[in-house]
Design an enzyme around this catalytic site. Structure first.
Site, PDB file in Angstrom:
ATOM      1  N   GLU A   1      63.756  23.004  71.748  1.00  0.00           N
ATOM      2  CA  GLU A   1      64.554  21.827  71.400  1.00  0.00           C
ATOM      3  C   GLU A   1      65.132  21.133  72.625  1.00  0.00           C
ATOM      4  OE1 GLU A   1      66.288  23.757  67.252  1.00  0.00           O
ATOM      5  OE2 GLU A   1      67.490  23.885  69.066  1.00  0.00           O
TER       6      GLU A   1
ATOM      7  N   GLY B   1      66.646  18.290  74.838  1.00  0.00           N
ATOM      8  CA  GLY B   1      67.238  16.961  74.684  1.00  0.00           C
ATOM      9  C   GLY B   1      67.353  16.306  76.051  1.00  0.00           C
TER      10      GLY B   1
ATOM     11  N   ARG C   1      80.921  12.652  81.486  1.00  0.00           N
ATOM     12  CA  ARG C   1      80.500  13.979  81.938  1.00  0.00           C
ATOM     13  C   ARG C   1      81.170  14.405  83.246  1.00  0.00           C
ATOM     14  NH1 ARG C   1      76.210  15.615  83.118  1.00  0.00           N
ATOM     15  NH2 ARG C   1      76.265  17.620  82.060  1.00  0.00           N
TER      16      ARG C   1
ATOM     17  N   TYR D   1      83.120  17.653  82.517  1.00  0.00           N
ATOM     18  CA  TYR D   1      82.446  18.875  82.982  1.00  0.00           C
ATOM     19  C   TYR D   1      82.446  19.002  84.493  1.00  0.00           C
ATOM     20  CZ  TYR D   1      80.328  18.179  78.340  1.00  0.00           C
ATOM     21  OH  TYR D   1      80.107  17.947  77.001  1.00  0.00           O
TER      22      TYR D   1
ATOM     23  N   CYS E   1      92.277   3.395  82.753  1.00  0.00           N
ATOM     24  CA  CYS E   1      93.613   3.656  83.256  1.00  0.00           C
ATOM     25  C   CYS E   1      93.873   5.135  83.437  1.00  0.00           C
ATOM     26  CB  CYS E   1      94.633   3.043  82.319  1.00  0.00           C
ATOM     27  SG  CYS E   1      95.106   1.464  82.959  1.00  0.00           S
ATOM     28  N   GLU E   2      93.078   5.792  84.255  1.00  0.00           N
ATOM     29  CA  GLU E   2      93.469   7.128  84.704  1.00  0.00           C
ATOM     30  C   GLU E   2      92.688   7.498  85.946  1.00  0.00           C
ATOM     31  OE1 GLU E   2      92.466   9.149  80.809  1.00  0.00           O
ATOM     32  OE2 GLU E   2      91.861  10.701  82.222  1.00  0.00           O
TER      33      GLU E   2
ATOM     34  N   TYR F   1      73.660  12.488  76.918  1.00  0.00           N
ATOM     35  CA  TYR F   1      75.089  12.752  76.756  1.00  0.00           C
ATOM     36  C   TYR F   1      75.964  11.736  77.490  1.00  0.00           C
ATOM     37  CZ  TYR F   1      72.940  17.046  75.122  1.00  0.00           C
ATOM     38  OH  TYR F   1      72.139  17.937  74.464  1.00  0.00           O
TER      39      TYR F   1
HETATM   40  N1  LLP Z   1      69.463  22.812  70.460  1.00  0.00           N
HETATM   41  C1  LLP Z   1      70.727  23.140  70.116  1.00  0.00           C
HETATM   42  C2  LLP Z   1      70.951  24.023  68.978  1.00  0.00           C
HETATM   43  C3  LLP Z   1      71.808  22.626  70.850  1.00  0.00           C
HETATM   44  O1  LLP Z   1      73.041  22.970  70.521  1.00  0.00           O
HETATM   45  C4  LLP Z   1      71.559  21.765  71.952  1.00  0.00           C
HETATM   46  C5  LLP Z   1      72.647  21.216  72.742  1.00  0.00           C
HETATM   47  C6  LLP Z   1      70.221  21.437  72.259  1.00  0.00           C
HETATM   48  C7  LLP Z   1      69.199  21.993  71.485  1.00  0.00           C
HETATM   49  C8  LLP Z   1      69.841  20.516  73.373  1.00  0.00           C
HETATM   50  O2  LLP Z   1      70.277  20.955  74.614  1.00  0.00           O
HETATM   51  P1  LLP Z   1      69.737  20.191  75.943  1.00  0.00           P
HETATM   52  O3  LLP Z   1      68.257  20.478  76.052  1.00  0.00           O
HETATM   53  O4  LLP Z   1      69.990  18.741  75.761  1.00  0.00           O
HETATM   54  O5  LLP Z   1      70.578  20.774  77.019  1.00  0.00           O
HETATM   55  N2  LLP Z   1      77.504  17.425  76.083  1.00  0.00           N
HETATM   56  C9  LLP Z   1      76.982  18.447  76.959  1.00  0.00           C
HETATM   57  C10 LLP Z   1      75.797  19.148  76.363  1.00  0.00           C
HETATM   58  C11 LLP Z   1      76.046  19.741  74.996  1.00  0.00           C
HETATM   59  C12 LLP Z   1      74.821  20.370  74.434  1.00  0.00           C
HETATM   60  C13 LLP Z   1      75.026  20.825  73.050  1.00  0.00           C
HETATM   61  N3  LLP Z   1      73.872  21.392  72.437  1.00  0.00           N
HETATM   62  C14 LLP Z   1      76.628  17.819  78.311  1.00  0.00           C
HETATM   63  O6  LLP Z   1      76.841  16.631  78.474  1.00  0.00           O
HETATM   64  O7  LLP Z   1      76.182  18.507  79.209  1.00  0.00           O
END
Ligand code: LLP
Length: 470
Positions: free
Chosen positions: A318, A320, A367, A371, A398-399, A428
């Protein structure tokens, strides 16, 4: 996160540039791994994407704007599909989702992960076949589960005993038998090259393997026979650069698979190893190519299956971030440049740092603030022969934590009206964008073969006021 993000840069939002940035680079150079494949400097020094000048994009769509190199995104889908040829590759829509992107990934033969009713609505509106959708989430409502069943989504990933009961009741009511996976918390948290193998049961997702909830959930679903248990699922984290976390996780989850077989004589036919594949945000990041990851993951799974005398299950992954992250850059216009002293004994370029304010910020890229993530930036509307200066790209909010790029060398003649481009913002950023300070969210423009197409329009102040009904 990379070691330099978690360690060296931690707490470095103060004064000094990190060690790896202390050698000024050629400020006009584009490091290929950080940019979509069709981005280059044109003869006059301005950036162009798929043959389109960024100055034209800024004139046509305004700034800030997220610019998607459509061929780059499609090529990344194809790379993952070719590498994981005998697996299903789900694009994790939480990274960035809109109808046009759903159509792109669907045309490239991908499946799609959604994790809320809203994401499901976008997926269905785009017309991806519902059987190619996987539905995640730790707290899917009755309404969301009902919609998923009515739409006929391919897989629902179960995350709690409450959800098992909820979905079982809904499936009985409708007389359907949805395909489900059990999300297993394997006790592995992957941090790039390291992983910590204990104590990470303490989080909200999935059924604990160590605590026995995972086997109990699987046996309950099998014994009730209402839901069609297709397999197990694990997702160990994000921005992972090393396959060793997947190795431990695959071993544990296949161990559970063997336990289920021993208990009920059933070999589950599928295994989903989740997403989390890392990308390069700065020159310090060195992600593995999809085919290397695939080779290692396949070897791990085959080895474990042999050890447990299991048939190799049909795999899913999966990704992303690795699909959409590197395919996008954000184009900003510089509004102000302010040089500030760094204080005694601090070794930034000649003891000063320039704060380069752009017309967006933490509302379009949270981000860095959230993070402590690292990004890079380049002057996009022209090349420059000026000396490098240590700069921090900040937003208009404003920060003081409103930082887009913590440390970057930009040419010393950067000035108001220049365009800056920040690469690696496809994942993201728009999906986590906010309206903080009532700043409307930027549009997304897809560029392909010299043509630009608006795929998400800019939010307007009217949009914001439309919600304000008091
Ligand atoms: N599958 C599941 C069950 C997940 O929870 C996630 C991400 C993915 C796939 C995809 O992960 P990727 O390949 O995109 O890393 N907001 C954070 C990332 C949160 C990811 C949450 N779950 C950031 O900006 O780094």
């Amino acid at each position: 996160m990379r070691a330099h993000e978690a360690g060296a840069l931690h707490g470095d939002l103060g004064n000094r540039g990190p060690a790896w940035l202390r050698t000024p680079v050629d400020v006009n150079a584009l490091v290929p791994q950080l940019w979509p494949r069709n981005v280059a400097r044109a003869a006059d020094g301005a950036l162009a994407v798929a043959g389109l000048d960024v100055r034209e994009l800024a004139d046509g769509f305004g700034t800030p704007v997220y610019v998607l190199d459509e061929d780059d995104l499609r090529a990344r889908c194809r790379e993952f599909r070719a590498a994981f040829a005998d697996a299903d590759v789900y694009y994790a829509g939480k990274a960035f989702l809109c109808r046009a992107v759903v159509r792109m990934i669907a045309e490239e033969g991908m499946h799609l992960d959604v994790c809320t009713g809203g994401e499901l609505a976008v997926a269905l509106a785009a017309g991806i076949p519902p059987e190619r959708i996987g539905f995640h989430g730790n707290n899917k409502s009755v309404a969301e589960l009902g919609r998923a069943l009515d739409a006929g989504v391919g897989r629902i990933i179960l995350d709690s005993f409450d959800e098992i009961a909820r979905l079982t009741a809904l499936a009985r009511e409708r007389g359907v038998r949805p395909g489900v996976l059990i999300r297993v918390t394997v006790g592995v948290e992957a941090h790039t090259h390291e992983f910590i193998a204990t104590a990470h049961e303490d989080q909200k997702f999935g059924f604990s393997l160590a605590g026995g909830a995972a086997i109990a959930a699987a046996l309950r679903v099998l014994d009730e026979g209402v839901l069609d248990l297709r397999g197990l699922h694990s997702h160990i984290g994000s921005q992972i650069f090393d396959a060793s976390g997947f190795e431990v996780s695959a071993r544990r989850v296949l161990g559970l698979q063997a336990q289920i077989r021993d208990a009920r004589g059933v070999e589950l036919p599928e295994l989903d190893l989740g997403g989390g594949f890392g990308i390069a945000y700065t020159t310090q990041d060195d992600p593995a190519a999809p085919h290397e990851l695939a080779k290692r993951m396949r070897k791990i799974v085959e080895g474990e299956c042999q050890a447990e005398r299991l048939a190799v299950p049909h795999l899913s992954i999966e990704p992303g971030r690795a699909i959409v992250g590197p395919a996008v850059f954000t184009l900003y216009e510089v509004g102000t440049v302010k040089s500030v002293p760094l204080g005694t004994g601090i070794d930034g370029a000649d003891g000063r740092r320039s704060y380069v304010s752009v017309d967006g910020g933490m509302s379009d890229n949270i981000r860095t603030a959230l993070y402590d993530a690292s990004y890079s930036a380049t002057l996009a509307s022209r090349a420059s022969a000026a000396e490098p200066m240590l700069a921090r790209v900040v937003g208009k909010h404003c920060e003081s934590g409103d930082i887009v790029v913590k440390d970057e060398f930009l040419p010393a003649d950067v000035q108001p009206g220049d365009l800056l481009a920040v690469p690696g913002t496809g994942a993201y950023c728009r999906s986590m964008a906010s309206n903080y300070n009532h700043v409307p969210r930027p549009p997304v423009v897809a560029v392909r073969d010299g043509r630009a197409r608006l795929i998400v329009r800019r939010e307007t102040e009217e949009d914001l006021l439309a919600l304000d009904v008091g």
